[in-house]
Design an enzyme around this catalytic site. Structure first.
Site, PDB file in Angstrom:
ATOM      1  N   THR A 171     -52.265 113.671 -15.142  1.00 36.04           N
ATOM      2  CA  THR A 171     -51.658 114.978 -15.211  1.00 36.04           C
ATOM      3  C   THR A 171     -50.749 115.191 -13.995  1.00 36.04           C
ATOM      4  O   THR A 171     -50.964 114.577 -12.954  1.00 36.04           O
ATOM      5  CB  THR A 171     -52.708 116.123 -15.254  1.00 36.04           C
ATOM      6  OG1 THR A 171     -53.466 116.113 -14.036  1.00 36.04           O
ATOM      7  CG2 THR A 171     -53.638 115.956 -16.435  1.00 36.04           C
ATOM      8  N   LYS A 174     -57.925 101.961 -12.366  1.00 35.34           N
ATOM      9  CA  LYS A 174     -58.118 102.610 -11.068  1.00 35.34           C
ATOM     10  C   LYS A 174     -59.324 103.542 -11.108  1.00 35.34           C
ATOM     11  O   LYS A 174     -59.538 104.241 -12.098  1.00 35.34           O
ATOM     12  CB  LYS A 174     -56.846 103.370 -10.670  1.00 35.34           C
ATOM     13  CG  LYS A 174     -56.445 104.485 -11.635  1.00 35.34           C
ATOM     14  CD  LYS A 174     -55.064 105.022 -11.275  1.00 35.34           C
ATOM     15  CE  LYS A 174     -54.644 106.197 -12.121  1.00 35.34           C
ATOM     16  NZ  LYS A 174     -55.420 107.414 -12.005  1.00 35.34           N
ATOM     17  N   ASP A 222     -52.112 106.969 -16.866  1.00 39.77           N
ATOM     18  CA  ASP A 222     -53.304 107.530 -17.527  1.00 39.77           C
ATOM     19  C   ASP A 222     -53.059 108.214 -18.876  1.00 39.77           C
ATOM     20  O   ASP A 222     -53.668 109.256 -19.155  1.00 39.77           O
ATOM     21  CB  ASP A 222     -54.004 108.514 -16.577  1.00 39.77           C
ATOM     22  CG  ASP A 222     -54.483 107.857 -15.292  1.00 39.77           C
ATOM     23  OD1 ASP A 222     -54.272 106.652 -15.126  1.00 39.77           O
ATOM     24  OD2 ASP A 222     -55.064 108.567 -14.448  1.00 39.77           O
ATOM     25  N   CYS A 232     -53.185 113.049 -11.087  1.00 39.94           N
ATOM     26  CA  CYS A 232     -52.936 111.615 -10.902  1.00 39.94           C
ATOM     27  C   CYS A 232     -51.466 111.293 -10.652  1.00 39.94           C
ATOM     28  O   CYS A 232     -51.156 110.358  -9.912  1.00 39.94           O
ATOM     29  CB  CYS A 232     -53.493 110.828 -12.082  1.00 39.94           C
ATOM     30  SG  CYS A 232     -55.300 110.902 -12.117  1.00 39.94           S
TER      31      CYS A 232
END
Ligand code: TIU
Length: 221
Positions: free
Chosen positions: A159, A130, A25, A163
């Site tokens: 983070t 996701k 991410d 995640c």
């Protein structure tokens, strides 16, 4: 090639052929002003310190021929894959799907949802989209790793306590050996960064191992 990384709680041994680099991410919505992270009230500058060491790790992993997998958290434009509980939780300044300065917040295809230029995936690298915090839930990640014979994961991204942690827990329960690179994961909160990392390697490596990027880079060399 078998290698060993100086890590907590003890050296992490891995085989390059069965180890993937997972980058979680590193999206504009989390690390740049105006995205989802900031709408939740966070100071995004805390995450930006991850970019430089992670770039070095990414370059080294590519040079070593490792499988590199990127993930993005986000939702379909019609929000059909976003649980109401996620959509309505709390009082953010903007909600998922609202128009923000980088496009609709956390929506696939929008500029803010994409990965930052510094860590842009190469055309042959897989990007896993996701809907949740974990990278395994409702994605094809496990099938991809199985197809490539991957049993170990070097985990990076943001983070740390959200995640990254959710993914490491999912991976650990599925039998993957996870090394979390301590300066290549970031949190908006220093105390969560510290506790999140400590929780990985506590109790003899209850979820896996932690080490700074330089130890992993040394092992690759
Ligand atoms: N808010 C926060 O810390 N994280 C997330 O919402 N997603 C990820 O960690 N990627």
């Amino acid at each position: 090639m078998n290698a060993s990384v100086e890590a907590e709680p003890y050296p992490y041994r891995f085989d390059l052929a069965t180890t993937a680099l997972l980058i979680i991410d590193m999206q504009r919505d989390f690390v740049e002003p105006g995205g989802f992270g900031e709408t939740l009230g966070n100071d995004v500058s805390m995450l930006r310190r991850v970019i430089a060491p992670l770039r070095e790790v990414l370059d080294a992993a590519r040079a070593a021929g490792m499988l590199v997998v990127h993930t993005r958290e986000g939702h379909e434009p019609d929000l059909s894959d976003c649980p109401p509980a996620k959509l309505t939780r709390g009082e953010p300044s903007l909600r998922i799907g609202d128009p923000g300065p980088k496009g609709r917040i956390l929506i696939r295809g929008e500029y803010g949802h994409d990965i930052i230029d510094e860590l842009k995936p190469l055309p042959d690298e897989t990007v896993i989209d996701k809907p949740g915090k974990g990278s395994f839930y409702a994605t094809g990640l496990q099938d991809l790793l199985t197809a490539h014979g991957i049993t170990s994961l070097v985990v990076t991204g943001v983070t740390t306590e959200v995640c990254v942690h959710t993914t490491v827990r999912e991976a650990n329960d599925r039998g993957y050996e996870c090394l979390v690179l301590s300066d290549c994961v970031g949190s908006y909160f220093q105390e969560f960064q510290d506790a999140g990392l400590a929780m990985i390697s506590a109790q003899g490596g209850i979820f896996g191992w932690t080490a700074p990027a330089k130890q992993f880079l040394e092992a690759l060399r």
